[in-house]
Design an enzyme around this catalytic site. Sequence first.
Site, PDB file in Angstrom:
ATOM      1  N   GLY A   1      31.556  40.736  39.297  1.00  0.00           N
ATOM      2  CA  GLY A   1      31.916  40.143  40.581  1.00  0.00           C
ATOM      3  C   GLY A   1      33.297  40.573  41.073  1.00  0.00           C
ATOM      4  O   GLY A   1      34.052  41.258  40.369  1.00  0.00           O
ATOM      5  N   HIS A   2      33.637  40.122  42.254  1.00  0.00           N
ATOM      6  CA  HIS A   2      34.896  40.546  42.865  1.00  0.00           C
ATOM      7  C   HIS A   2      36.111  40.002  42.119  1.00  0.00           C
ATOM      8  O   HIS A   2      36.132  38.878  41.671  1.00  0.00           O
ATOM      9  CB  HIS A   2      34.983  40.216  44.348  1.00  0.00           C
TER      10      HIS A   2
END
Lengths: 347, 347, 347
Positions: free
Chosen positions: A240-241
């Site tokens: 994920g970011h």
Amino acid sequence: MSGRKTYSLVEIAAALGIEYRGQPDTQLRGIASLGLAGPEHLSFLSNIKYKPFLDNTLAGAVILHPDLAVGFTGNCLLSENPYLMYARTSAIFDSTLKPRAGVHPTAVVVSEYIHDSVSIGANCVIEEDVTIGEGSVIAPGVVVGRNSRIGKNCYIHANVTLYHNISVGDECIIHSGVVLGADGFGFAPGPSRWEKIHQLGGVQIGSQVEIGANSCVDRGALEDTVIGNNVILDDQIMIGHNVIVGDGTAMAAGCQIAGSAVIGKNCTLAGNVGVVGHITIADNVHITARCLVSKSILQVGSYSGTIGVSASTEWRKNAARFRKLDELYRRVALLEKQLKLNDESEG
Amino acid sequence: MSGRKTYSLVEIAAALGIEYRGQPDTQLRGIASLGLAGPEHLSFLSNIKYKPFLDNTLAGAVILHPDLAVGFTGNCLLSENPYLMYARTSAIFDSTLKPRAGVHPTAVVVSEYIHDSVSIGANCVIEEDVTIGEGSVIAPGVVVGRNSRIGKNCYIHANVTLYHNISVGDECIIHSGVVLGADGFGFAPGPSRWEKIHQLGGVQIGSQVEIGANSCVDRGALEDTVIGNNVILDDQIMIGHNVIVGDGTAMAAGCQIAGSAVIGKNCTLAGNVGVVGHITIADNVHITARCLVSKSILQVGSYSGTIGVSASTEWRKNAARFRKLDELYRRVALLEKQLKLNDESEG
Amino acid sequence: MSGRKTYSLVEIAAALGIEYRGQPDTQLRGIASLGLAGPEHLSFLSNIKYKPFLDNTLAGAVILHPDLAVGFTGNCLLSENPYLMYARTSAIFDSTLKPRAGVHPTAVVVSEYIHDSVSIGANCVIEEDVTIGEGSVIAPGVVVGRNSRIGKNCYIHANVTLYHNISVGDECIIHSGVVLGADGFGFAPGPSRWEKIHQLGGVQIGSQVEIGANSCVDRGALEDTVIGNNVILDDQIMIGHNVIVGDGTAMAAGCQIAGSAVIGKNCTLAGNVGVVGHITIADNVHITARCLVSKSILQVGSYSGTIGVSASTEWRKNAARFRKLDELYRRVALLEKQLKLNDESEG
């Protein structure tokens, strides 16, 4: 397979820098496991449980620990670490052809910063201001977005997608279907709908990183998502970011790391481990298959969280009891209290 | 990043329609978190736990709740909902270039129903009778099958695949590697083998939908698979055939929804939630990470189903006991009976 | 949909080789479920729980078990296995157009071993020494690596990637985003870093296999990874290196099979089952959704391993008790001992 070159025992010993015993000119043209090897194969014994196969192997030569070579009369290569020597011989026997340097006429290359030694395959699209370093291979169908950078001696397999502002270090291997830099999952609940948080960060991938097929590393919200050096990721992994993955960490297939998690160096995550967002995992942590890591792990060690499989009839009974576990706990506490009262009333 | 435009505090306040305090001409050229921001950055405080960073931030301006702005002497933008205002400023500072309208000469476009303002990237393939609305961008390597429809102002990222008879609404973002309309998993056991059930339905995606990288939405068996408006799906999500997802529902990465499940409106599924087929989830349900939803959920609420991680040595002991849980339950029941008998014999 | 051909009841009965009752010239132009069908639709009843819909259906004809047809006055087709007949009619009503034979001018085809009847779509890349058999379709954007082989009458959907030395049998369907033959996850810990074990094996896929969107089958380390005949794999499945999957086995979406696992024939793995490496699963085993199979299963049967979902408040209490389960077990054992002592002291 017919194009595979043959090497003599002495050549391989020299290439690995280790000692051998036996006929130096034994010709070897591939690697096989002990049970399947023929006289043209090199084999290896790295796990003591396969020792019984050693006695009957037909292998032309075997990589062995010196202790296990005692009494072995066949050709052998001696190493304290046969598994590592196997890894190195696998490079020797890898006959995969490397594509020629040059840009295929069907590729669309807008950038001017591509080293002459780079190979760009058919139907690739390389957008503005992309840099690709010496010796790298971009296989067919790859799309690289504006202002991204790929280092030296990388191999980007077919149909990979890099968005804009993505940085990949040297000697990386990115397998087919990987997506680097898609938007992180960021939305604010607005008065009438989800409103998108534009993901303004990029992705930084270190050197000597390998990423397995169909994995994703999302771009950061504000700062970059960062994968350290020598990180190895198997297939279908999701990062994920703004996740940070430390150097040397390995993840088996299907791991899912939620946004802003920080994973230390030299960790090993077995298959399909999940890590929730905004937590920290220390260096040198091992996590067994399919755990959900729902809070930070700050101590070195091995962590688990799955029960495994049972016959369905048996499982159903235990699972049903699980739903009463709190009640059971209270009943035991009551029993303890009663017994204590009994003891006291008897005392 | 150098192409990023600069905005003044007063310009941003006007764009957001909110009040500001401080120097109106303060120039801002990006967004950063409080701890990393410099004087050229706008920042925001949306979570009270980051309040300590406010005192020392170097940010040029901060979006703040009016209550938290009391005593803050720097430049600020005042909002009851700083996180939403951050989302809106992220759109202002997003400098990603939108490709120009027009069809790249290497694209293969058979359909005649493409609006002039659409951008179709290199090596795209757009088959017969495809409609693409005003302002949409089709990035390189996208394949759109016959008779599909993409609405206005969509962004279809590189290497996405749409099969035939797929409908995507307006203002959707579909990330790389997504596959819309592959066959649902339907087979009948025949006398000698699995026999394929041809999947005759399509896929309908609403408007303002975002779908993350490498996700799949399968086509329906008879009727269509349906994703409502303003649904937001993270990466690597799998939506089986004939699933219906209600408007405004959000799913984090790796959710897996089996065939014919019906998911309500405004639900939130955390990472890697699984939903078995043919069940119903009501509106406004929240499901925590990694649950397997194995029966319908008809009541609003939050639902869970994973235990999380422990040190492996400790876990192994508890997991082993789990396999005896039914036995333990019976032993407790027996103890209770014995104690009751004791009580009675003593009474 | 308008291109869909119409069939009469008697034509369908003849095609299926089963009996019918009613008006032979009833025109049918599609299939629909009982509740949604109109007079132009064929429908079917395969699950007794949908029997109530039969009475009110508007379907032009219904496929029925003879026992359920008693008293039904509409048109019907009679079969002991209505679901299988539905599967076969789905093939009749599938109006999906098959692309024409020939190589699209934008495809890059280096190999000379492509049958004339094959269709190769726009922007495909077919490398040296690839063989593609009679009647196969290669959709746009597919990349097939050197020395791979695709059998007869296969359909390889858009944006699939096959690496080199991959073999696919006859009548296979491979959905978009699938990657066959990416490197298995093999690394040896070296003195300073992970050292890659080059994956020298290939992948063998049998005949009549279907592989769902974005699935991966990795190439073998030394020998090949093997998928048997008539194996059906849903979307986002991950098959590790040197896995062997027996004929007729079915896996629902998201199953993850780690390296060197051997899965028997005619097994059914529900959604997102995980199988750890180097274990064996017997023939005819059924595993329910989301289990982690952590040891070999040598007996036919159904196996489970997930608890499912509860209201979060309730779940949290039970999960907390789970972490004390070993302690609880010991407390119960102590109670039992005490009670026994009591009994004895009383005795």
